[in-house]
Design a protein around this motif. Sequence first.
Motif, PDB file in Angstrom:
ATOM      1  N   THR A 169     -37.674  15.553 -17.371  1.00 38.48           N
ATOM      2  CA  THR A 169     -36.893  16.193 -16.318  1.00 38.48           C
ATOM      3  C   THR A 169     -37.727  16.141 -15.039  1.00 38.48           C
ATOM      4  OG1 THR A 169     -36.082  17.713 -17.973  1.00 38.48           O
ATOM      5  CG2 THR A 169     -35.671  18.295 -15.653  1.00 38.48           C
ATOM      6  N   VAL A 170     -37.099  15.725 -13.967  1.00 38.74           N
ATOM      7  CA  VAL A 170     -37.823  15.667 -12.697  1.00 38.74           C
ATOM      8  C   VAL A 170     -38.091  17.088 -12.215  1.00 38.74           C
ATOM      9  CG1 VAL A 170     -37.770  14.889 -10.305  1.00 38.74           C
ATOM     10  CG2 VAL A 170     -36.768  13.468 -12.096  1.00 38.74           C
ATOM     11  N   CYS A 171     -39.358  17.461 -12.117  1.00 36.96           N
ATOM     12  CA  CYS A 171     -39.720  18.802 -11.655  1.00 36.96           C
ATOM     13  C   CYS A 171     -40.252  18.785 -10.230  1.00 36.96           C
ATOM     14  CB  CYS A 171     -40.791  19.407 -12.563  1.00 36.96           C
ATOM     15  SG  CYS A 171     -40.179  19.788 -14.198  1.00 36.96           S
ATOM     16  N   GLY A 172     -40.772  17.635  -9.845  1.00 35.93           N
ATOM     17  CA  GLY A 172     -41.339  17.586  -8.504  1.00 35.93           C
ATOM     18  C   GLY A 172     -41.297  16.168  -7.948  1.00 35.93           C
ATOM     19  N   ILE A 173     -41.262  16.106  -6.631  1.00 38.36           N
ATOM     20  CA  ILE A 173     -41.310  14.804  -5.950  1.00 38.36           C
ATOM     21  C   ILE A 173     -42.480  14.850  -4.978  1.00 38.36           C
ATOM     22  CG2 ILE A 173     -40.105  13.290  -4.337  1.00 38.36           C
ATOM     23  CD1 ILE A 173     -37.488  14.186  -5.669  1.00 38.36           C
ATOM     24  N   PHE A 174     -43.433  13.939  -5.173  1.00 37.75           N
ATOM     25  CA  PHE A 174     -44.623  14.008  -4.315  1.00 37.75           C
ATOM     26  C   PHE A 174     -44.554  12.990  -3.191  1.00 37.75           C
ATOM     27  CE2 PHE A 174     -46.063  10.636  -7.243  1.00 37.75           C
ATOM     28  CZ  PHE A 174     -46.691   9.762  -6.375  1.00 37.75           C
ATOM     29  N   GLU A 175     -45.352  13.275  -2.173  1.00 36.73           N
ATOM     30  CA  GLU A 175     -45.514  12.311  -1.095  1.00 36.73           C
ATOM     31  C   GLU A 175     -46.987  11.997  -0.953  1.00 36.73           C
ATOM     32  OE1 GLU A 175     -43.396  13.658   2.421  1.00 36.73           O
ATOM     33  OE2 GLU A 175     -41.579  13.540   1.187  1.00 36.73           O
ATOM     34  N   GLY A 176     -47.298  10.746  -0.703  1.00 29.74           N
ATOM     35  CA  GLY A 176     -48.699  10.357  -0.532  1.00 29.74           C
ATOM     36  C   GLY A 176     -49.235  10.932   0.765  1.00 29.74           C
ATOM     37  N   LYS A 177     -50.523  11.192   0.789  1.00 30.87           N
ATOM     38  CA  LYS A 177     -51.168  11.721   1.995  1.00 30.87           C
ATOM     39  C   LYS A 177     -50.998  10.740   3.153  1.00 30.87           C
ATOM     40  CE  LYS A 177     -55.419  11.281   2.627  1.00 30.87           C
ATOM     41  NZ  LYS A 177     -56.728  11.001   2.111  1.00 30.87           N
ATOM     42  N   ASP A 178     -51.079   9.454   2.831  1.00 36.62           N
ATOM     43  CA  ASP A 178     -50.784   8.424   3.817  1.00 36.62           C
ATOM     44  C   ASP A 178     -50.153   7.238   3.098  1.00 36.62           C
ATOM     45  OD1 ASP A 178     -52.907   6.778   2.756  1.00 36.62           O
ATOM     46  OD2 ASP A 178     -54.310   8.070   3.849  1.00 36.62           O
ATOM     47  N   SER A 179     -49.891   6.168   3.856  1.00 35.99           N
ATOM     48  CA  SER A 179     -49.118   5.062   3.283  1.00 35.99           C
ATOM     49  C   SER A 179     -49.897   4.295   2.215  1.00 35.99           C
ATOM     50  CB  SER A 179     -48.699   4.109   4.405  1.00 35.99           C
ATOM     51  OG  SER A 179     -49.853   3.528   4.965  1.00 35.99           O
ATOM     52  N   SER A 180     -51.194   4.565   2.111  1.00 34.17           N
ATOM     53  CA  SER A 180     -51.976   3.813   1.128  1.00 34.17           C
ATOM     54  C   SER A 180     -51.800   4.364  -0.290  1.00 34.17           C
ATOM     55  CB  SER A 180     -53.457   3.839   1.504  1.00 34.17           C
ATOM     56  OG  SER A 180     -53.992   5.118   1.272  1.00 34.17           O
ATOM     57  N   VAL A 181     -51.190   5.557  -0.404  1.00 39.26           N
ATOM     58  CA  VAL A 181     -50.991   6.138  -1.729  1.00 39.26           C
ATOM     59  C   VAL A 181     -49.660   5.643  -2.291  1.00 39.26           C
ATOM     60  CG1 VAL A 181     -50.763   8.280  -3.049  1.00 39.26           C
ATOM     61  CG2 VAL A 181     -52.266   8.187  -1.038  1.00 39.26           C
ATOM     62  N   PRO A 182     -49.685   4.941  -3.427  1.00 40.60           N
ATOM     63  CA  PRO A 182     -48.432   4.426  -3.981  1.00 40.60           C
ATOM     64  C   PRO A 182     -47.491   5.555  -4.379  1.00 40.60           C
ATOM     65  CG  PRO A 182     -50.284   4.000  -5.474  1.00 40.60           C
ATOM     66  CD  PRO A 182     -50.853   4.570  -4.231  1.00 40.60           C
ATOM     67  N   GLU A 183     -46.222   5.416  -4.011  1.00 39.92           N
ATOM     68  CA  GLU A 183     -45.248   6.477  -4.290  1.00 39.92           C
ATOM     69  C   GLU A 183     -44.220   6.053  -5.327  1.00 39.92           C
ATOM     70  OE1 GLU A 183     -43.485   7.867  -0.688  1.00 39.92           O
ATOM     71  OE2 GLU A 183     -45.304   8.897  -0.024  1.00 39.92           O
ATOM     72  N   ASP A 184     -44.452   4.884  -5.933  1.00 41.34           N
ATOM     73  CA  ASP A 184     -43.509   4.481  -6.988  1.00 41.34           C
ATOM     74  C   ASP A 184     -44.155   4.699  -8.357  1.00 41.34           C
ATOM     75  OD1 ASP A 184     -45.414   2.604  -6.495  1.00 41.34           O
ATOM     76  OD2 ASP A 184     -44.081   0.871  -6.632  1.00 41.34           O
ATOM     77  N   VAL A 185     -44.630   5.914  -8.545  1.00 39.67           N
ATOM     78  CA  VAL A 185     -45.389   6.263  -9.742  1.00 39.67           C
ATOM     79  C   VAL A 185     -44.821   7.556 -10.326  1.00 39.67           C
ATOM     80  CG1 VAL A 185     -47.692   6.845 -10.607  1.00 39.67           C
ATOM     81  CG2 VAL A 185     -47.457   5.242  -8.719  1.00 39.67           C
ATOM     82  N   MET A 186     -44.935   7.701 -11.663  1.00 36.69           N
ATOM     83  CA  MET A 186     -44.475   8.924 -12.324  1.00 36.69           C
ATOM     84  C   MET A 186     -45.643   9.542 -13.101  1.00 36.69           C
ATOM     85  SD  MET A 186     -41.524   9.175 -15.214  1.00 36.69           S
ATOM     86  CE  MET A 186     -41.804  10.157 -16.687  1.00 36.69           C
ATOM     87  N   TYR A 187     -45.789  10.862 -12.970  1.00 32.28           N
ATOM     88  CA  TYR A 187     -46.798  11.601 -13.747  1.00 32.28           C
ATOM     89  C   TYR A 187     -46.083  12.584 -14.669  1.00 32.28           C
ATOM     90  CZ  TYR A 187     -50.024   9.796 -10.238  1.00 32.28           C
ATOM     91  OH  TYR A 187     -50.754   8.977  -9.421  1.00 32.28           O
ATOM     92  N   PHE A 188     -46.608  12.752 -15.861  1.00 32.40           N
ATOM     93  CA  PHE A 188     -46.050  13.774 -16.757  1.00 32.40           C
ATOM     94  C   PHE A 188     -47.173  14.347 -17.621  1.00 32.40           C
ATOM     95  CE2 PHE A 188     -46.174  11.404 -20.717  1.00 32.40           C
ATOM     96  CZ  PHE A 188     -46.267  10.090 -20.274  1.00 32.40           C
ATOM     97  N   ASP A 189     -46.826  15.275 -18.487  1.00 34.94           N
ATOM     98  CA  ASP A 189     -47.824  16.000 -19.269  1.00 34.94           C
ATOM     99  C   ASP A 189     -48.372  15.126 -20.400  1.00 34.94           C
ATOM    100  OD1 ASP A 189     -49.371  17.752 -20.584  1.00 34.94           O
ATOM    101  OD2 ASP A 189     -47.784  19.208 -21.048  1.00 34.94           O
ATOM    102  N   TYR A 190     -49.679  14.985 -20.405  1.00 37.53           N
ATOM    103  CA  TYR A 190     -50.350  14.194 -21.452  1.00 37.53           C
ATOM    104  C   TYR A 190     -49.988  14.703 -22.848  1.00 37.53           C
ATOM    105  CZ  TYR A 190     -54.212  12.984 -24.604  1.00 37.53           C
ATOM    106  OH  TYR A 190     -54.955  12.576 -25.682  1.00 37.53           O
ATOM    107  N   ASP A 191     -49.942  16.029 -22.989  1.00 34.30           N
ATOM    108  CA  ASP A 191     -49.724  16.625 -24.309  1.00 34.30           C
ATOM    109  C   ASP A 191     -48.394  16.184 -24.912  1.00 34.30           C
ATOM    110  OD1 ASP A 191     -52.118  17.865 -24.161  1.00 34.30           O
ATOM    111  OD2 ASP A 191     -51.315  19.766 -23.400  1.00 34.30           O
TER     112      ASP A 191
END
Lengths: 382, 229
Positions: A169-191
């Motif tokens: 379930t999408v809980c958050g949408i992040f933005e990179g600090k600047d354009s060098s941070v890739p934004e086509d990435v997904m993070y989720f709980d390791y557990d």
Amino acid sequence: MKFFGYLRANLGRNRVRTTLTIIAIAIAMFLFCFLEATLSALQTGIDSSSDRRLIVRNRVSLVQPLPIAYRSKIQSVPGVAENGTAFGIWFGATWEQDRDYFFAQYGVNKDTYFQINPEIQVPKEQLERFYADRRGAIIGRDLADKLAKKIGDPIVLLGSIYPGTWEFTVCGIFEGKDSSVPEDVMYFDYDYADESRDESSQGLVGFYTLQLADGANPAQVAEAVDATFENDAYQTKTETERAFRMGFFSMWGNVTLLLRFVGAAVVFTILLVAANTMMMSVRERTNEIGTLKTLGFQNRTIVSLMLFEALLIALIGGVLGVGLAIVMLNDFSMPGGLTIPPVPPLSILLALGITALTGLVSGTGPAIMASRLSVVAAHGRI
Amino acid sequence: MADALVHVDDVTKKYTTRGGSVAVLDHIDLEVPKGDFMALMGPSGSGKTTLLNLIGGLDRPTSGRVTAIGQEISRLSSRELAAWRSQHVGFIFQFYNLMPVLSAAQNVELPLLLTRMNKAERRRQVEVALGVVGLSDRLKHKPSELSGGQQQRVAIARALVIDPELILADEPTGDLDAVSARDVLELMTRLNEEFGKTILMVTHDPHSAEVAKRIIHLDKGVLSQEVRV
Ligand SMILES: Nc1ncnc2c1ncn2[C@@H]1O[C@H](COP(=O)(O)OP(=O)(O)OP(=O)(O)O)[C@@H](O)[C@H]1O
Ligand SMILES: [Mg+2]
């Protein structure tokens, strides 16, 4: 500009040849822009990486895991910041709705990952929501746009390394600090990922990230970490994030240099072809150039006309090639994952500069040839 | 002769090749009065084109002086010669030498691109010149879409359009059939009589030469005779 009619007529003299030359230059410049964009993508990854973070991975290779038990030992190495360790796995699943659309997913530890990687900017309340949801996911702005997902939406992935159908379930949408941070990435709980495996393979992580304490020396800390596990079953290799990324891209040798070399070779070849074409077209026109001289055209006028013609052909090709690259690379993912960013403005200027130079250089030989031609000799060749 | 348009004064032209130096023109003297129509005849290789090139400022003599239209052109630099040609001399060649990619009108316009004329003025001049040679209805045709005679008339219009004092023609009918050749010769006569152009025309053909006011012969580098018709 009163010579424009003459110039335009000359371009139409041998339509096939002119068109082929233009296409050749267009392809060369398209390739050039494509290479530049690709290189800039690689470079951005390196630029955004930190010298104050270390990556710990299995010494044997990137795909070999490390035990989760290493975390507390790494944390206790002098020079590691307080609560300064995070870890993650490479999930490698595909999107259920479009199995060819690739994006990276990482299973990460909830407690410190986003503190240690502050360039991934997640609004506080979204982070809270993520912490509360076992199946929660945080995705980048680009990815959210491409998948057309908003907070609360489900995402279904089909696992490969971690088999099965995975619901998030999408809980958050992040933005990179600047354009060098890739934004086509997904993070989720390791557990979430780890608990689903059978017990024998649980408790393994792909990499650790550790934050250096203020004033700690990266090289010393890296050495100390690796020394800690010297006699263990899983030995480590620790380096700064920057060194890690640079090493990653040099897996296939020095890609950057290779690409640049290929690019230069292509441009040089096209230049020779264009120069040869111009030479041919001048040789065919020996008699006409003689006539122009008879009519009183000065050498410098004839030279300018030749150069301008070569420049025009080159620039038409160059603008086409660069234009195509700009349009095509607006939103372009390579099969296999690397997203090619738009062509950097500096590269566009460089491409047009190279094109103009190609035109001038390829026109110079013919222009000199034309200006040396004596009127009388030219007429002998009817 | 004070009113001569062209003075060729003791001119020698040598070409140096591997076999040594050959004098193509050997101490030549010639005067072309203003308003004359002169035919220049002689065997092949006798130096007719060479002489025409010297008078038209396309080449410089080895020794001697060429004065044309009040200018000692044998002393001008190639740059000055180019400017001088573009204002004072019209050239007509055996093989027309039109630009194949340009229309008849664009071909005739070429020498005007070297003047200060604006587009409208150039356009008018081109139409007048093509009108004189009877090709007003062929403005947009490419050379490949015209007969040999028509192409030569376009070339004559191109020579005429700058309103030159002197017209030099090197075998203008050499590549034409009898009918077209007659048209071109009539046109040359008109240019001479009606427009007052001084014409020097190289020809092999005695019939063609007859339209001229005078015929001169060049043989073995020497102007051997002068015949008044
Ligand atoms: N650039 C040159 N270099 C060496 N020799 C030349 C050159 N131009 C002409 N000649 C020689 O000069 C001689 C005269 O040439 P020219 O072209 O003036 O003859 P022509 O009378 O016009 O002949 P044709 O009637 O065949 O046109 C010829 O023998 C030619 O070989
Ligand atoms: Mg000749």
